[in-house]
Design an enzyme around this catalytic site. Structure first.
Site, mmCIF file in Angstrom:
data_model
loop_
_atom_site.group_PDB
_atom_site.id
_atom_site.type_symbol
_atom_site.label_atom_id
_atom_site.label_comp_id
_atom_site.label_asym_id
_atom_site.label_seq_id
_atom_site.Cartn_x
_atom_site.Cartn_y
_atom_site.Cartn_z
ATOM 1 C CG ASP A 159 8.753 0.442 -5.921
ATOM 2 O OD1 ASP A 159 8.733 -0.580 -5.237
ATOM 3 O OD2 ASP A 159 8.601 0.438 -7.154
ATOM 4 C CG HIS A 180 1.692 0.297 -8.162
ATOM 5 N ND1 HIS A 180 2.244 1.523 -8.466
ATOM 6 C CD2 HIS A 180 2.698 -0.615 -8.349
ATOM 7 C CE1 HIS A 180 3.516 1.364 -8.815
ATOM 8 N NE2 HIS A 180 3.810 0.084 -8.736
#
Length: 311
Positions: free
Chosen positions: A166, A129
């Site tokens: 993910d 992220h």
């Protein structure tokens, strides 16, 4: 199928980084993984390495110099400093983040030198992220993107692929790598979930497949066979990186997908087939999410068994 030693790269400092009581991204995640791999007899298949700290030069292949300097300056000497609503630094966090990124660099060097055939980076904090200029979503530096750019800019590879599975979209990796024609990023993630990005790819070199909430491994297999595989075959990568998130497991409450350990074994095996065809088997995998510790440990074991040939 190529064979050779499989590197296991971690660092004791990863267990000192924590973001407060009850935070899901906790040191016990790595303990659960290593304890389980030891219990089931997989650790002897792996060659352990200590992750070095990434250098400023290595970090700035993926991040702006200003961001790296600001994050370093923000590191506290006591208590916590929040850099994002759900992402905090304690006095050990910067060191852990530097070694997590350094793990991906070492893994790249080991695999491209032939010292290791494949590598798994058992790291935290995770990375996918973290954007070029911001920490978010438990991530500080984008470990896998640092590794990808190291393979390209230092080792001179021309085509590198990144597969991200993910439950959350690897928006940071996309932010850093979109538009870099030397990279193909393929990803799956749950639609409508944090960070609420990825539905519209940021570049032509991105193949994003949002999955419907409550979908299981069947949807993952369809995404791989219909979208990922054709793009990977056409791209013919010379090396494959994996952002290995395990929070799509049906027991993990962070998301709403229903994958099982068998699904993680399947997608790993499928990716290794691609790597054997195009990359001389060269694979570097970096741990991302996965917060239900027992499911995480079993899922990592399924992934690592495939990576090291202990399946």
């Amino acid at each position: 199928m190529h064979s050779g030693p499989c590197a296991w790269i971690t660092h004791s400092g990863f267990r000192l980084h924590e973001m407060g009581e009850g935070h899901p991204e906790c040191p016990e995640r790595l303990d659960a993984i290593s304890d389980h791999l030891l219990a089931i007899g997989v650790l002897p298949w792996l060659v352990p390495y200590d992750a070095p700290a990434a250098t400023f030069e290595q970090l700035t292949r993926a991040h702006t110099a200003l961001y790296v300097r600001e994050l370093m300056a923000a590191a506290p000497t006591r208590d916590y400093v929040h850099v994002d609503p759900d992402t905090a630094m304690n006095p050990h966090s910067l060191d852990a983040a530097l070694h997590a990124a350094g793990a991906a660099v070492l893994a790249t060097d080991l695999v491209l030198s032939g010292e290791a055939h494949r590598a798994f980076c058992a790291v935290r904090p995770p990375g996918h992220h973290a954007t070029r200029d911001a920490a978010m979503g438990f991530c500080f530096f984008n470990n896998v993107a640092v590794g990808v750019r190291h393979a390209l800019d230092v080792h001179g590879l021309e085509r590198v692929a990144l597969a991200d599975f993910d439950v959350h979209h690897g928006n940071g990796s996309e932010d850093i790598l979109a538009g870099d024609d030397r990279v193909l990023m393929v990803s799956t993630f749950q639609r409508g979930l944090y960070p609420f990005l990825g539905e519209k790819p940021a570049g032509a070199n991105m193949a994003n497949v949002p999955l419907e909430p409550r979908s299981d491994g069947t949807a993952l297999k369809r995404a791989f066979e219909e979208v990922w595989l054709p793009r990977l075959e056409a791209f013919r990568p010379q090396m494959l990186f994996i952002s290995a998130g395990f929070d799509a497991h049906r027991a993990d409450e962070m998301g709403g997908l229903r994958w099982t350990e068998a699904d993680y074994a399947w997608i790993t095996h499928a990716l290794l087939d691609v790597a054997d065809r195009h990359c001389e088997g060269r694979v570097v995998s970096c741990l991302e999410g996965g917060y239900e510790r027992y499911a995480l440990a079993r899922s990592v074991a399924a992934h690592v068994r495939e990576l090291c040939g202990a399946a």
